[in-house]
Design a protein around this motif. Structure first.
Motif, short mmCIF file in Angstrom:
data_model
loop_
_atom_site.label_atom_id
_atom_site.label_comp_id
_atom_site.label_asym_id
_atom_site.label_seq_id
_atom_site.Cartn_x
_atom_site.Cartn_y
_atom_site.Cartn_z
N GLY A 1 0.81 -1.21 0.00
CA GLY A 1 0.00 0.00 0.00
C GLY A 1 0.84 1.26 0.00
N GLU A 2 2.03 1.17 0.60
CA GLU A 2 2.90 2.35 0.66
C GLU A 2 3.41 2.76 -0.71
OE1 GLU A 2 4.73 1.34 5.13
OE2 GLU A 2 6.00 1.25 3.33
N ILE A 3 3.68 1.78 -1.56
CA ILE A 3 4.27 2.14 -2.86
C ILE A 3 3.22 2.36 -3.95
CG2 ILE A 3 6.42 0.96 -2.30
CD1 ILE A 3 4.26 -0.55 -4.93
N CYS A 4 1.95 2.05 -3.67
CA CYS A 4 0.90 2.21 -4.69
C CYS A 4 0.39 3.65 -4.68
CB CYS A 4 -0.25 1.23 -4.46
SG CYS A 4 -1.53 1.36 -5.75
N ALA A 5 0.65 4.36 -5.76
CA ALA A 5 0.25 5.76 -5.87
C ALA A 5 -1.25 5.91 -6.11
CB ALA A 5 1.02 6.45 -6.99
N CYS B 1 3.64 -3.34 -6.53
CA CYS B 1 3.29 -4.06 -5.29
C CYS B 1 3.90 -5.45 -5.26
CB CYS B 1 1.78 -4.11 -5.14
SG CYS B 1 0.91 -4.86 -6.53
N SER B 2 3.88 -6.13 -6.38
CA SER B 2 4.46 -7.48 -6.40
C SER B 2 5.98 -7.44 -6.34
CB SER B 2 3.99 -8.25 -7.64
OG SER B 2 4.41 -7.59 -8.82
N ARG B 3 6.56 -6.42 -7.00
CA ARG B 3 8.02 -6.33 -7.01
C ARG B 3 8.58 -6.03 -5.62
NH1 ARG B 3 11.22 -2.98 -11.52
NH2 ARG B 3 10.38 -4.77 -12.66
N PHE B 4 7.89 -5.20 -4.86
CA PHE B 4 8.44 -4.78 -3.56
C PHE B 4 7.86 -5.55 -2.38
CE2 PHE B 4 9.32 -1.15 -6.30
CZ PHE B 4 10.64 -0.89 -5.98
N CYS B 5 7.02 -6.53 -2.62
CA CYS B 5 6.50 -7.34 -1.52
C CYS B 5 7.65 -8.17 -0.93
CB CYS B 5 5.39 -8.27 -2.01
SG CYS B 5 4.77 -9.38 -0.72
N PRO B 6 7.97 -8.00 0.35
CA PRO B 6 9.15 -8.67 0.93
C PRO B 6 8.99 -10.19 1.06
CG PRO B 6 7.93 -7.52 2.64
CD PRO B 6 7.30 -7.13 1.35
N MET C 1 -6.60 -5.66 1.11
CA MET C 1 -7.70 -5.41 0.17
C MET C 1 -7.13 -4.89 -1.15
SD MET C 1 -10.52 -3.62 2.70
CE MET C 1 -11.81 -3.79 1.46
N THR C 2 -7.69 -5.36 -2.26
CA THR C 2 -7.29 -4.88 -3.58
C THR C 2 -8.48 -4.25 -4.28
OG1 THR C 2 -7.77 -7.00 -4.65
CG2 THR C 2 -5.54 -6.69 -3.79
N PHE C 3 -8.18 -3.25 -5.12
CA PHE C 3 -9.21 -2.54 -5.88
C PHE C 3 -8.78 -2.53 -7.35
CE2 PHE C 3 -9.01 -0.94 -1.57
CZ PHE C 3 -10.33 -1.03 -1.14
N PRO C 4 -9.10 -3.58 -8.08
CA PRO C 4 -8.61 -3.73 -9.46
C PRO C 4 -8.97 -2.56 -10.36
CG PRO C 4 -9.60 -5.77 -8.68
CD PRO C 4 -9.92 -4.73 -7.65
#
Length: 284
Positions: A76-80, A104-109, A92-95
């Motif tokens: 959520g932090e990186i999603c503008a 989001c997938s790239r930075f998910c630890p 929660m996702t909002f397609p």
């Protein structure tokens, strides 16, 4: 050569110019028309193409594996665009808000986020006589038109000497920028009214920002006032063509007719329009 036909507002005759320019060039050079007005395509109403292919346009959206998620909130932090967020022990996702950047997938630890395709529209292609035709349609309720516009432009076929005419959406928003970007020239269609002048100024700012050379076509010339012509002369903006206001032209358009076929005097005017565009674009 790629020529976009755009306007600062709807209802100025943009599609009329794009369609009749394509009909004028048909038979003299290879020509294709891309209808990038994906929210309301209407060039097919005049060209009556035979559509031969239809392909879905998809966009990657995130899906979360809750068994791997630690609810750290990094996604959520990186999603503008606030398309994903962690709320307590739930993600929660909002397609509908997702722009498909994949951040989001790239930075998910923990690797809990993957992507899956979501259908957002369709691209159809075929032929209208000797004109290659491509149009896009974004799904109703989907707010992201630019990916569908790019999918339409992705169907452009390279061919020496080909004229590619792009019927852009009206306005100056993101779908218009996606349509006009990387064109060799842009025809800005307007009308000599205060509304026409105001929206033309916005469109001029857009094409200048994109670095695309441009000229103006005045539709319904004779109505309104002379401020538009005065402005173009002051700014040294070329007026490529003036189509006079004529009820017969309006009736032809309303009936789905073709101006260059019903009014032969306009065919030579459109030939001259193309010659001027080629000169200004530096193409011989």
């Amino acid at each position: 050569m790629i020529v976009a036909v755009a306007s600062g507002k709807g209802g100025t005759g943009k599609t009329t110019i794009a369609v009749n320019l394509a009909l004028t060039l048909e038979g003299t050079v290879p020509v294709e028309l891309l209808d990038c007005d994906v929210e309301e395509p209407n060039a097919h109403l005049f060209l009556h193409p035979v559509l031969e292919t239809s392909e879905k346009v998809t966009q990657p959206v995130p899906t979360v594996d809750e068994s791997k998620c630690t609810h750290c909130g990094r996604c959520g932090e990186i999603c503008a665009f606030h398309a994903i967020m962690a709320l307590g022990s739930k993600v929660m996702t909002f397609p509908e808000l997702c722009h498909g950047c994949g951040g989001c997938s790239r930075f998910c630890p923990t690797g809990a986020i993957s992507e899956e395709p979501r259908e957002i529209g369709v691209v159809e292609s075929g032929h209208a006589g000797r004109i290659e035709f491509v149009q896009g349609r974004v799904n109703v309720g989907n707010p992201l038109a630019p990916p569908v516009v790019r999918a339409v432009k992705g169907r452009m076929a390279a061919c020496p000497g080909k004229a590619t005419i792009i019927d852009a959406p009206p306005g100056t928003s993101c779908p218009v920028v996606a349509s006009v970007k990387d064109s060799d020239f842009c025809i800005l269609v307007t009308e000599p009214t205060p509304f026409g002048v105001n929206d033309l100024l916005l469109a001029i700012d857009m094409v200048r920002e994109l670095g695309v050379p441009f000229g103006v076509v005045i539709n319904r010339s004779g109505i309104g006032d002379s401020n538009l012509v005065a402005y173009c002369r002051l700014e040294k903006i070329p007026i490529l063509l003036e189509i006079p206001f004529d009820r017969r032209y309006a009736a032809c358009y309303a009936g789905g007719g073709r101006l260059v076929e019903d009014f032969p005097e306009l065919r030579e005017a459109f030939r001259d329009l193309w010659r001027r565009v080629c000169v200004l674009a530096g193409v011989r």
